[in-house]
Each structure stands twice: as structure tokens, then as C-alpha cells.
Design a protein around this motif. Structure first.
Motif, short mmCIF file in Angstrom:
data_model
loop_
_atom_site.label_atom_id
_atom_site.label_comp_id
_atom_site.label_asym_id
_atom_site.label_seq_id
_atom_site.Cartn_x
_atom_site.Cartn_y
_atom_site.Cartn_z
N GLY A 60 0.81 -1.22 0.00
CA GLY A 60 0.00 0.00 0.00
C GLY A 60 0.85 1.27 0.00
O GLY A 60 1.97 1.28 0.49
N HIS A 61 0.29 2.31 -0.63
CA HIS A 61 0.90 3.66 -0.62
C HIS A 61 2.27 3.67 -1.31
O HIS A 61 2.60 2.75 -2.03
CB HIS A 61 0.95 4.20 0.81
CG HIS A 61 -0.37 4.03 1.50
ND1 HIS A 61 -1.44 4.90 1.32
CD2 HIS A 61 -0.83 3.04 2.32
CE1 HIS A 61 -2.48 4.46 2.03
NE2 HIS A 61 -2.14 3.34 2.64
N GLY A 62 3.07 4.72 -1.06
CA GLY A 62 4.39 4.83 -1.69
C GLY A 62 4.63 6.22 -2.24
O GLY A 62 3.69 6.95 -2.54
N ARG A 75 -10.49 6.02 4.09
CA ARG A 75 -9.11 6.48 4.20
C ARG A 75 -8.24 5.93 3.07
O ARG A 75 -7.48 6.66 2.44
CB ARG A 75 -8.51 6.05 5.54
CG ARG A 75 -8.63 7.11 6.63
CD ARG A 75 -7.78 6.73 7.84
NE ARG A 75 -7.94 5.33 8.20
CZ ARG A 75 -8.93 4.85 8.95
NH1 ARG A 75 -9.84 5.67 9.44
NH2 ARG A 75 -9.01 3.58 9.24
N GLU A 76 -8.37 4.64 2.80
CA GLU A 76 -7.52 4.05 1.74
C GLU A 76 -7.88 4.63 0.37
O GLU A 76 -7.01 4.82 -0.47
CB GLU A 76 -7.65 2.53 1.73
CG GLU A 76 -7.20 1.82 3.01
CD GLU A 76 -5.73 2.04 3.37
OE1 GLU A 76 -5.03 2.77 2.65
OE2 GLU A 76 -5.30 1.48 4.39
N ASN A 77 -9.15 4.90 0.15
CA ASN A 77 -9.56 5.43 -1.15
C ASN A 77 -9.08 6.86 -1.37
O ASN A 77 -9.10 7.38 -2.47
CB ASN A 77 -11.08 5.37 -1.30
CG ASN A 77 -11.57 3.93 -1.47
OD1 ASN A 77 -10.77 3.03 -1.70
ND2 ASN A 77 -12.86 3.73 -1.33
N ILE A 90 -1.43 -4.91 0.86
CA ILE A 90 -0.93 -4.90 2.24
C ILE A 90 -1.01 -3.48 2.81
O ILE A 90 -0.51 -2.53 2.19
CB ILE A 90 0.54 -5.37 2.29
CG1 ILE A 90 0.70 -6.74 1.61
CG2 ILE A 90 1.08 -5.38 3.72
CD1 ILE A 90 0.13 -7.90 2.39
N HIS A 91 -1.59 -3.34 3.99
CA HIS A 91 -1.71 -2.03 4.63
C HIS A 91 -1.47 -2.13 6.14
O HIS A 91 -1.48 -3.22 6.70
CB HIS A 91 -3.10 -1.42 4.36
CG HIS A 91 -3.26 -1.01 2.95
ND1 HIS A 91 -3.11 0.29 2.54
CD2 HIS A 91 -3.53 -1.73 1.83
CE1 HIS A 91 -3.28 0.36 1.22
NE2 HIS A 91 -3.54 -0.85 0.77
N ALA A 92 -1.29 -0.97 6.75
CA ALA A 92 -1.18 -0.88 8.22
C ALA A 92 -1.71 0.48 8.60
O ALA A 92 -1.01 1.48 8.51
CB ALA A 92 0.26 -1.05 8.66
N GLN A 117 6.31 5.05 8.92
CA GLN A 117 5.42 5.36 7.81
C GLN A 117 4.84 4.08 7.23
O GLN A 117 5.57 3.10 7.00
CB GLN A 117 6.19 6.09 6.71
CG GLN A 117 6.57 7.51 7.11
CD GLN A 117 6.37 8.46 5.94
OE1 GLN A 117 7.05 8.33 4.93
NE2 GLN A 117 5.45 9.38 6.08
N GLU A 118 3.54 4.11 6.98
CA GLU A 118 2.85 2.93 6.46
C GLU A 118 3.50 2.42 5.18
O GLU A 118 3.67 1.21 4.99
CB GLU A 118 1.37 3.24 6.22
CG GLU A 118 0.57 2.02 5.75
CD GLU A 118 -0.90 2.33 5.48
OE1 GLU A 118 -1.31 3.49 5.71
OE2 GLU A 118 -1.62 1.41 5.05
N LYS A 119 3.87 3.34 4.28
CA LYS A 119 4.42 2.91 2.97
C LYS A 119 5.68 2.06 3.13
O LYS A 119 5.96 1.19 2.32
CB LYS A 119 4.71 4.12 2.08
CG LYS A 119 5.80 5.04 2.60
CD LYS A 119 6.17 6.10 1.56
CE LYS A 119 7.31 6.96 2.08
NZ LYS A 119 7.74 7.96 1.09
ZN LIG Z 1 -3.18 2.02 3.87
#
Ligand SMILES: [Zn+2]
Length: 396
Positions: free
Chosen positions: A176-178, A278-280, A245-247, A191-193
Motif C-alpha cells: 500500500g501507498h508509496g 481512508r484508503e480510497n 498490504i496495509h497498516a 510510515q505505512e508505505k
Molecule cells: Zn493504507
């Protein structure tokens, strides 16, 4: 009588040169995203046309009688699945339009329709991201009849590319993210990414040197990727399973542990809805404008739910939870659902795993702990292997 003759002459003079006039192609419109695109082209009259596919790069070609094109340059800006548009005279009496596409795709339809409320005709083409195998199959089909260019190759159901003979199961892991989109931030600055990428790499390595499962990562570095690009990569890789994959972080203090999400039109609960919202947001966090027709989104979701794919997603989510419940802490009711944009590939079973909450000190520490990660990855890999076995065993 003379008057009538004059009228006929005038009409005749008007009509005859018009037939030799180049076709007027006067509007181009495009809507969609990296997974699916609708292209509409307007004509002053019904043209004779043919379309076909070309590879290297992947292209949709439309051949027309000699045409005069009057397109608004803004409408031709590449976007979504379409990376370039060219058009012009091919030779005397013939013109051509070429849509260059970002990777392999399937043509759902190319129709010439008479305009209902205005004069003229329009061509409507729907294309969707698809695997290289699906594209090659369509190419082979169009080449099959001997002779001239082929009109519509039989469409079949391009939403469900037939599995090829090869038994390799393709797992797409989506960290997820980046890049500019860091995702959630932990209490001590994680950081989640970074967490998602490290975890995804470790999960990928769990399948190293193991035959039967090949892994594709949507990103393997610190770069931004739109949500629809992630879905496009999965479809074009011919994914058999997509795991994002997320956190996350959460406002509710007492909640911690992992969650497995599948897609649904209506969120299963408030926690799931907040997570999907949030993810969207990921695209808009990065300043990417994602205009969307809400009605269309709702239709897509309803359609997704009807498909067999959704049953596979839910089946995998349950089996993943069974495996993980032995090794890592899960939240209460760990299988939840909501309208996650990244879970929208209609033909790829897809789940989103929230490994834990970065907003929770204990969860954050766990996510950074090598032992915990190894346990979580063992369980996930076991669930994935079982799923791959079932699917391949069932003939794909
Ligand atoms: Zn996420």
C-alpha cells in the motif's frame, strides 16, 4: 416545373460532391481509468470502418475512409489506460486512428451507433486492461481468417480471460501507498508505505525457489502508484490472486490486530467504512484528480458482487483468517468488507490486509518486529499456497 427542376438540380449538385467529401470526424471523447476506458468518436455520417489490434506497443487501430479530423487537443490528452492517440491520412482514400494502450488489453466492444438526438454517427469502443495471454489470443483470432483485415473478432467474455495451459499461479502483492503518499503514520513515526513494502518483499521471498507460484509486485520501491494502476498491473499480469498490504491508523483506542477486507457495496460496519474511506483517499492525497461518477461506481460494485470472483475472494479471506488466527492477533470479526477501490479487478480474487494499526503502540512495535513478521508471513504464505492448490486443482 422549372422551379422544381431547379430545386432538383440544386439538391443534385449539393449531394454529389458531398459523397466525395472526406468523412468529417469532429469529436473525440474518452472516459475511464487505468483499468477500463470508453472512447467515443463522432462522425457526420455512417463510415465504413474496420478495427484490429497491433502489438509492440499494444494498439487498437481503426481504419476509416479518407477523413478530415477536427479534434479538440485537450480531449486527446493521454490518460487512464490510453497512453497516446494518433490519426491522419494513410494513403489516398484512407485514414487511420491509432490508440496506443498502456500494456495488454481486451476489446469489449467497438460499435457504430446512429446518434439519437443529433445528426451523425458515433463509434463507441470499450477497452479493459487484460493479460498478455488474453491480448495474444485476440491477436491470433483476428489473424485466423485468411485475407483482408478482420472486422470484430469474436468478443467472448474478455472480463474472464481463459486460463492458458500453463499451471503457474500468479500472485500479485500490492504494498500500500508509496512515494508522495506515505499512508498512515505510527505513534513513533513509522510510515505505512515503508512497513507495507518491507512486509510485501518478505512475503514475496517466501515463494522464492518454490515452483508453481510466481509473484508480481505492484511496486518494489518507494514510488507513488494510483489505485487504478495497481488494479491494471494485476489484470495485465494475469493475476490469480491480489493481496494488498496495509497498516492503518484508527480513532477507536481499544482496537488492535489484523483485519482482512473484501469488497462490498455497503460497508460491513463503521470501522470498515472508515478504513475504505481512508484508503480510497490515497489518490487525492497525492494530488491526483480522480473524477468519478458515483452511480457508475455503484454499478461496478453490484456487478462485482455477482461474479464468481467475489466468492473466491471471500473464500480466501476466510482461509487466511483461519491461518493467521493461530499466529497473530486479529481484531474482533476479522473479516470485514467495504468499497475499497483497489479491490475492484472484476476477474481477480482480491483481499486487502490491514496488518495492524500504526496508531496503536503495541501494533506498531509488532509490525517492526522480525519474529512477528515471520509468523504473519508464514500464515499468509500457507493460505496462499492452499488457495493456489485449490484453483489449479480445479482446473484454474
Ligand atoms: Zn493504507
Amino acid at each position: 416545373m422549372a422551379c422544381l427542376l431547379l430545386v432538383l438540380v440544386v439538391i443534385g449538385m449539393h449531394v454529389r460532391p458531398a459523397a466525395a467529401d472526406p468523412l468529417s470526424v469532429h469529436a473525440f471523447r474518452m472516459a475511464g481509468d487505468a483499468t477500463r476506458m470508453r472512447v467515443v468518436v463522432e462522425f457526420d455520417r455512417e463510415p465504413d470502418f474496420q478495427w484490429f489490434l497491433l502489438r509492440g506497443p499494444h494498439r487498437l487501430v481503426v481504419d476509416l475512409p479518407e477523413s478530415s479530423f477536427a479534434f479538440d487537443s485537450e480531449a486527446l490528452e493521454p490518460r487512464g489506460l490510453v497512453s497516446n492517440i494518433r490519426y491522419g491520412k494513410l494513403y489516398d482514400g484512407h485514414s487511420r486512428m491509432i490508440l496506443e494502450v498502456k500494456g495488454p488489453f481486451a476489446v469489449e466492444r467497438v460499435d457504430m451507433l446512429r446518434n439519437e438526438t443529433s445528426p451523425g454517427y458515433r463509434m463507441v469502443a470499450d477497452i479493459v486492461a487484460a493479460s498478455e495471454e488474453a491480448f495474444e489470443a485476440a491477436l491470433a483470432e483476428q489473424a485466423a481468417p485468411a485475407g483482408s483485415a478482420v472486422k470484430a473478432p469474436k468478443a467472448g467474455n474478455p472480463e474472464v480471460p481463459a486460463k492458458t495451459g500453463d499451471d503457474t499461479f500468479t500472485l500479485v502483492i500490492d504494498p500500500g501507498h508509496g512515494g508522495i503518499d506515505g499512508g498512515a503514520e505510527g505513534v513513533s513515526g513509522t510510515q505505512e508505505k515503508d512497513v507495507t513494502l518491507a512486509f510485501a518483499r518478505q512475503l514475496r521471498d517466501a515463494f522464492k525457489d518454490k515452483p508453481g507460484i510466481s509473484v508480481v509486485m505492484t511496486r518494489d520501491g518507494d514510488r507513488f502508484l494510483r489505485l487504478d494502476e495497481r488494479v491494471r498491473i494485476a489484470r495485465q499480469a494475469g493475476a490469480d490472486l491480489f493481496v494488498s498490504i496495509h497498516a492503518d491508523t484508527i480513532r477507536y483506542k481499544g482496537i488492535r490486530g489484523a483485519t482482512v477486507y473484501t469488497i462490498s457495496e455497503r460497508a460491513s460496519d463503521a470501522v470498515a467504512k472508515a478504513a475504505a474511506d481512508r484508503e480510497n483517499l490515497a489518490d487525492s492525497v497525492a494530488g491526483v484528480d480522480v473524477a468519478e461518477d458515483n452511480r457508475q461506481v455503484a454499478d461496478i460494485l453490484v456487478d462485482l458482487m455477482r461474479r464468481e470472483t467475489h466468492g473466491f475472494s471471500v473464500g480466501f479471506a476466510r482461509s487466511l483468517i483461519r491461518e493467521m488466527s493461530d499466529t497473530v492477533q486479529l481484531i474482533k470479526n476479522p473479516h470485514r468488507s467495504a468499497g475499497f477501490r483497489v479491490l475492484r479487478a472484476p476477474d481477480v480474487p482480491s483481499v486487502l490486509v490491514e496488518l495492524g494499526y500504526l496508531s496503536n503502540k503495541k501494533d506498531e512495535a509488532q509490525l517492526l518486529d522480525a519474529d512477528w513478521r515471520a509468523r504473519a508471513i508464514d500464515s499468509m504464505a500457507a493460505a496462499i499456497r492452499r488457495f493456489a492448490g485449490l484453483r489449479n486443482g480445479a482446473g484454474g
